[in-house]
Design a protein around this motif. Structure first.
Motif, short mmCIF file in Angstrom:
data_model
loop_
_atom_site.label_atom_id
_atom_site.label_comp_id
_atom_site.label_asym_id
_atom_site.label_seq_id
_atom_site.Cartn_x
_atom_site.Cartn_y
_atom_site.Cartn_z
N VAL A 258 0.84 -1.20 0.00
CA VAL A 258 0.00 0.00 0.00
C VAL A 258 0.87 1.25 0.00
O VAL A 258 0.60 2.22 -0.74
CB VAL A 258 -0.96 -0.01 1.20
N THR A 259 1.93 1.24 0.80
CA THR A 259 2.83 2.40 0.85
C THR A 259 3.45 2.67 -0.52
O THR A 259 3.48 3.81 -0.99
CB THR A 259 3.94 2.17 1.89
N ILE A 260 3.93 1.62 -1.16
CA ILE A 260 4.54 1.78 -2.48
C ILE A 260 3.52 2.26 -3.50
O ILE A 260 3.76 3.18 -4.29
CB ILE A 260 5.18 0.45 -2.94
N ARG A 261 2.33 1.67 -3.47
CA ARG A 261 1.33 2.01 -4.47
C ARG A 261 0.72 3.40 -4.25
O ARG A 261 0.29 4.05 -5.20
CB ARG A 261 0.25 0.92 -4.53
N ARG A 262 0.70 3.84 -3.01
CA ARG A 262 0.27 5.23 -2.79
C ARG A 262 1.24 6.19 -3.47
O ARG A 262 0.82 7.17 -4.11
CB ARG A 262 0.20 5.53 -1.29
N THR A 263 2.52 5.91 -3.32
CA THR A 263 3.53 6.76 -3.96
C THR A 263 3.40 6.70 -5.48
O THR A 263 3.46 7.75 -6.16
CB THR A 263 4.94 6.31 -3.53
N LEU A 264 3.21 5.53 -6.02
CA LEU A 264 3.07 5.39 -7.47
C LEU A 264 1.80 6.07 -7.97
O LEU A 264 1.79 6.66 -9.06
CB LEU A 264 3.05 3.90 -7.84
N THR A 265 0.73 6.00 -7.17
CA THR A 265 -0.54 6.61 -7.57
C THR A 265 -0.43 8.13 -7.65
O THR A 265 -1.09 8.78 -8.46
CB THR A 265 -1.66 6.20 -6.60
N GLU A 266 0.41 8.70 -6.80
CA GLU A 266 0.60 10.15 -6.83
C GLU A 266 1.17 10.63 -8.16
O GLU A 266 0.91 11.75 -8.60
CB GLU A 266 1.53 10.57 -5.68
N THR A 267 1.93 9.76 -8.81
CA THR A 267 2.51 10.14 -10.11
C THR A 267 1.67 9.69 -11.29
O THR A 267 1.72 10.30 -12.35
CB THR A 267 3.93 9.53 -10.25
N ASN A 268 0.85 8.64 -11.10
CA ASN A 268 0.03 8.15 -12.21
C ASN A 268 -1.18 7.40 -11.63
O ASN A 268 -1.16 6.18 -11.49
CB ASN A 268 0.84 7.24 -13.13
N SER A 269 -2.20 8.16 -11.28
CA SER A 269 -3.38 7.55 -10.65
C SER A 269 -4.14 6.64 -11.59
O SER A 269 -4.72 5.64 -11.17
CB SER A 269 -4.31 8.64 -10.12
N ASP A 270 -4.14 6.96 -12.87
CA ASP A 270 -4.85 6.12 -13.83
C ASP A 270 -4.23 4.73 -13.92
O ASP A 270 -4.94 3.73 -14.07
CB ASP A 270 -4.85 6.78 -15.22
N LEU A 271 -2.90 4.67 -13.84
CA LEU A 271 -2.20 3.40 -13.99
C LEU A 271 -2.21 2.57 -12.70
O LEU A 271 -2.36 1.35 -12.73
CB LEU A 271 -0.75 3.64 -14.45
N PHE A 272 -2.06 3.25 -11.55
CA PHE A 272 -1.86 2.52 -10.30
C PHE A 272 -3.02 2.63 -9.31
O PHE A 272 -3.00 1.97 -8.27
CB PHE A 272 -0.57 3.02 -9.61
N GLY A 273 -4.04 3.42 -9.63
CA GLY A 273 -5.14 3.60 -8.69
C GLY A 273 -5.88 2.32 -8.38
O GLY A 273 -6.18 2.02 -7.21
N SER A 274 -6.22 1.55 -9.39
CA SER A 274 -6.96 0.30 -9.15
C SER A 274 -6.11 -0.72 -8.40
O SER A 274 -6.63 -1.49 -7.58
CB SER A 274 -7.45 -0.29 -10.48
N ALA A 275 -4.80 -0.73 -8.67
CA ALA A 275 -3.91 -1.65 -7.95
C ALA A 275 -3.86 -1.28 -6.46
O ALA A 275 -3.83 -2.16 -5.59
CB ALA A 275 -2.52 -1.62 -8.55
N LEU A 276 -3.85 0.02 -6.17
CA LEU A 276 -3.87 0.45 -4.77
C LEU A 276 -5.15 -0.02 -4.08
O LEU A 276 -5.10 -0.53 -2.95
CB LEU A 276 -3.76 1.98 -4.70
N GLN A 277 -6.28 0.14 -4.72
CA GLN A 277 -7.53 -0.30 -4.13
C GLN A 277 -7.53 -1.81 -3.89
O GLN A 277 -8.03 -2.30 -2.87
CB GLN A 277 -8.71 0.08 -5.03
N GLN A 278 -6.95 -2.53 -4.81
CA GLN A 278 -6.86 -3.98 -4.66
C GLN A 278 -6.06 -4.34 -3.41
O GLN A 278 -6.45 -5.23 -2.63
CB GLN A 278 -6.20 -4.58 -5.90
N SER A 279 -4.95 -3.65 -3.18
CA SER A 279 -4.13 -3.93 -2.00
C SER A 279 -4.86 -3.55 -0.72
O SER A 279 -4.73 -4.23 0.29
CB SER A 279 -2.80 -3.16 -2.10
#
Length: 268
Positions: free
Chosen positions: A235-256
């Motif tokens: 979740v920590t990693i994907r939050r950081t990734l979502t800040e730069t590209n929410s379209d690409l990583f937003g759903s993955a964050l929700q999954q985690s």
């Protein structure tokens, strides 16, 4: 079969197949390597009539006497199984592993066939990987097969793409393979952690996916606290990734986040 949440993917003329019902064909081949193939097929068909005209191979049924005989042949000639794999199709390869594992289960062989079956799987792991996994979930004696998977997992020279391919072939849930799956995902996670330390931009997304898979596998073996720690890192990693590209990583964050909630509910 139920699924745990959140698992992802890790990053000349044709040869005519010979007899491969190993419970009867192997001893015959050992004794009559030069006998015409049609005569062998006719002989097997007369012994084991099937519902398919002209085919000696029907459903593979347990035959403890024949399996023990196969075990004695393999005990005498350990290299016999290797040439039988040459040109074998998927069904034939799976039948070979099934009969070999059944033969190895006989106590009279005192575990000798276990190590030989494991070695056979390791020598041919590229071709046999899916059949090792499938057979391990079905046979009454999966130990030699899971030992091969564990050896591949632990060996430092096993390429990461091979480990990922093994992971992607594992069933979502399997009591027999749960511990093996947890070990495999742990190894994959460690490999990606090393890569991400060298080049975070290139490998952090893969590390997050590996951690997510690890959390699910740890939950599957009752290691809920460790699984929760792994998914929290995800979740920590994907939050950081979502800040730069929410379209690409937003759903993955929700999954985690869903996986974290699932593990939190399991932890007593």
């Amino acid at each position: 079969m139920s699924r745990s949440p959140g698992q992802q993917k890790s990053g000349g003329e044709p040869r005519r197949p010979g007899p491969t019902n190993t419970s009867t064909g192997w001893p015959l081949r050992l004794r009559q390597r030069h006998q015409p193939e049609d005569r062998i097929t006719a002989w097997l068909t007369s012994l084991y009539p099937t519902a398919v005209p002209g085919s000696p191979w029907g459903a593979l049924q347990p035959d403890r006497l024949a399996e023990r005989h196969v075990g004695r042949v393999l005990d005498t000639d350990p290299g016999l199984a290797d040439p039988l794999l040459d040109g074998a199709d998927d069904t034939q390869a799976e039948q070979l592993l099934t009969v070999y594992s059944r033969a190895a289960a006989h106590h009279v062989f005192q575990g000798r066939l276990d190590s030989r079956l494991t070695d056979l799987c390791l020598r041919h792991h590229t071709a046999l990987a899916p059949h090792i996994i499938t057979t391990a979930t079905r046979t009454d004696h999966p130990t030699p097969l899971t030992a091969a998977l564990d050896t591949l997992t632990a060996h430092p020279d096993t390429p990461l793409d091979v480990l990922n391919a093994l992971h992607d072939r594992l069933p979502r849930t399997s009591h027999r393979l749960a511990t093996t799956a947890a070990r495999l995902t742990h190894t994959i996670t460690d490999r990606y952690r090393t890569l991400a330390a060298r080049d975070p931009d290139a490998h952090l997304p893969a590390l997050a996916s590996a951690l997510n898979n690890l959390s699910v596998r740890l939950g599957g073996v009752g290691r809920w606290a460790e699984g929760l720690a792994a998914v929290e890192e995800t979740v920590t990693i994907r939050r950081t990734l979502t800040e730069t590209n929410s379209d690409l990583f937003g759903s993955a964050l929700q999954q985690s986040l869903d996986v974290a909630a699932w593990l939190d509910g399991l932890d007593p």
